[in-house]
Design an enzyme around this catalytic site. Structure first.
Site, short mmCIF file in Angstrom:
data_model
loop_
_atom_site.label_atom_id
_atom_site.label_comp_id
_atom_site.label_asym_id
_atom_site.label_seq_id
_atom_site.Cartn_x
_atom_site.Cartn_y
_atom_site.Cartn_z
N GLU A 1 -9.27 -9.60 3.99
CA GLU A 1 -9.63 -8.21 3.68
C GLU A 1 -10.98 -8.11 2.98
O GLU A 1 -11.27 -8.85 2.03
CB GLU A 1 -8.54 -7.58 2.79
CG GLU A 1 -8.89 -6.15 2.38
CD GLU A 1 -7.74 -5.34 1.82
OE1 GLU A 1 -6.61 -5.86 1.71
OE2 GLU A 1 -7.98 -4.15 1.52
N SER B 1 0.84 -1.21 0.00
CA SER B 1 0.00 0.00 0.00
C SER B 1 0.87 1.25 0.00
O SER B 1 0.40 2.33 -0.33
CB SER B 1 -0.93 0.00 1.23
OG SER B 1 -0.18 -0.21 2.41
N GLU C 1 -0.35 -12.29 -1.64
CA GLU C 1 -1.79 -12.37 -1.84
C GLU C 1 -2.12 -13.74 -2.43
O GLU C 1 -1.53 -14.15 -3.43
CB GLU C 1 -2.25 -11.22 -2.75
CG GLU C 1 -2.03 -9.88 -2.06
CD GLU C 1 -2.55 -8.68 -2.85
OE1 GLU C 1 -3.21 -8.88 -3.89
OE2 GLU C 1 -2.28 -7.55 -2.41
O1 KIV Z 1 -0.46 -3.39 1.61
C1 KIV Z 1 -1.08 -3.34 2.68
O2 KIV Z 1 -1.03 -2.34 3.41
C2 KIV Z 1 -1.88 -4.49 3.06
C3 KIV Z 1 -2.80 -4.31 4.22
C4 KIV Z 1 -3.96 -3.54 3.75
C5 KIV Z 1 -3.18 -5.59 4.84
O3 KIV Z 1 -1.82 -5.51 2.44
#
Ligand code: KIV
Length: 275
Positions: A189, A52, A122
């Site tokens: 999620e 993220s 993932e």
């Molecule tokens: O990339 C991220 O921050 C994540 C979280 C939302 C679990 O995968």
């Protein structure tokens, strides 16, 4: 001397996180920089260097453009800033979906160059085999099911998943396979409470929810969301601070003082010694 004392703080690792199944909820947040990691370390069991960061720190439209180099640079910073929390680094899109051997090499590179205690992937349909391959060779792996941000371009965008029976069954199966492959924990999620509870009851490793209700074994949020650094946050985020407001206020106060020549003042100025 102080380095010796710091060494005595034992960092949590995959077995500590796995052992919390059904116990005290796991406290997890994302971290991308050393000072923020230092501020979060005491409160958290696990700091995720999430991909993220592509959106949150680098302004990308999604996480697809995130590279190994970006993850390693931020992983190093988070390791330097923290002492106690387990640090998990996301494997970026394109670094683990091919041959398991290649995924393993990329995971080892992340762990060696950052010092992190694990990686996250993932869990798409072909990923459990790769998880098993990496776990058998000593890489602690965290899975991620439900809304998979790296799949947004093929999966309908950032929307809750598992809304019909077929979708629920697919996510439950992916969670089962991810757990059987040896993941020490699984991020869940963007799914309904009933599915989150079903997954949590069905698998041995702890589930860590984001937009997945209190029915998980722990919770994670994107730190910048919960600190209020953005105007908009998803429904599942609770804001614990208004940092954007605080930054805007501080910047405006600073601008006012600079323009009025009241900053720097005497206290902030070096003077030559007299005589
Ligand atoms: O990339 C991220 O921050 C994540 C979280 C939302 C679990 O995968």
């Amino acid at each position: 001397m102080s380095a010796h004392r710091e060494d005595k703080i034992r960092r949590l690792a995959a077995p500590d996180i796995a052992a919390r199944k059904g116990g005290e909820p796991l406290v997890c947040l994302t971290a991308y920089t050393a000072p923020v990691a230092a501020a979060l370390d005491d409160a958290c069991d696990l700091l995720l260097v999430g991909d993220s960061l592509g959106m949150v720190v680098h302004g990308l439209p999604n996480t697809v453009g995130v590279t190994m180099e970006m993850m390693i640079l931020h992983g190093q910073a988070v390791m330097r800033g923290s002492k106690r929390a387990m640090v998990v680094v996301d494997m970026p899109f394109g670094s683990y979906e091919g041959a398991p051997k290649e995924a393993y090499a990329n995971a080892v590179r992340i762990m060696k160059e950052t010092g992190a205690q694990g990686v996250k992937v993932e869990s798409g349909p072909t990923i459990p085999d790769t998880i098993a391959y990496m776990v058998r060779r000593g890489v602690p792996v965290m899975g991620h099911v439900g809304l998979r941000p790296q799949a947004v371009l093929v999966d309908g965008g950032f929307k809750a998943k598992g809304k019909d029976e077929a979708g629920r069954a697919l996510i439950l199966e992916e969670a089962r396979l991810t757990a059987e492959a040896g993941a020490f924990a699984v991020v869940v999620e963007g799914v309904a409470e009933s599915l989150a509870r079903e997954i949590t009851a069905a698998i041995a490793p702890p589930t860590i929810g984001i937009g997945a209700s209190a029915g998980c074994d722990g919770q994670i949020l994107v730190t910048d969301d919960m600190l209020g650094l953005f105007d908009w946050t998803p429904k599942f985020v609770r804001r614990y601070a208004d940092l954007k407001g605080e930054i805007e206020r501080a910047a405006a106060d600073y601008a006012r003082d600079v323009k009025a020549r009241t900053f720097p003042g005497e206290a902030e100025t070096y003077y030559a010694k007299k005589g």
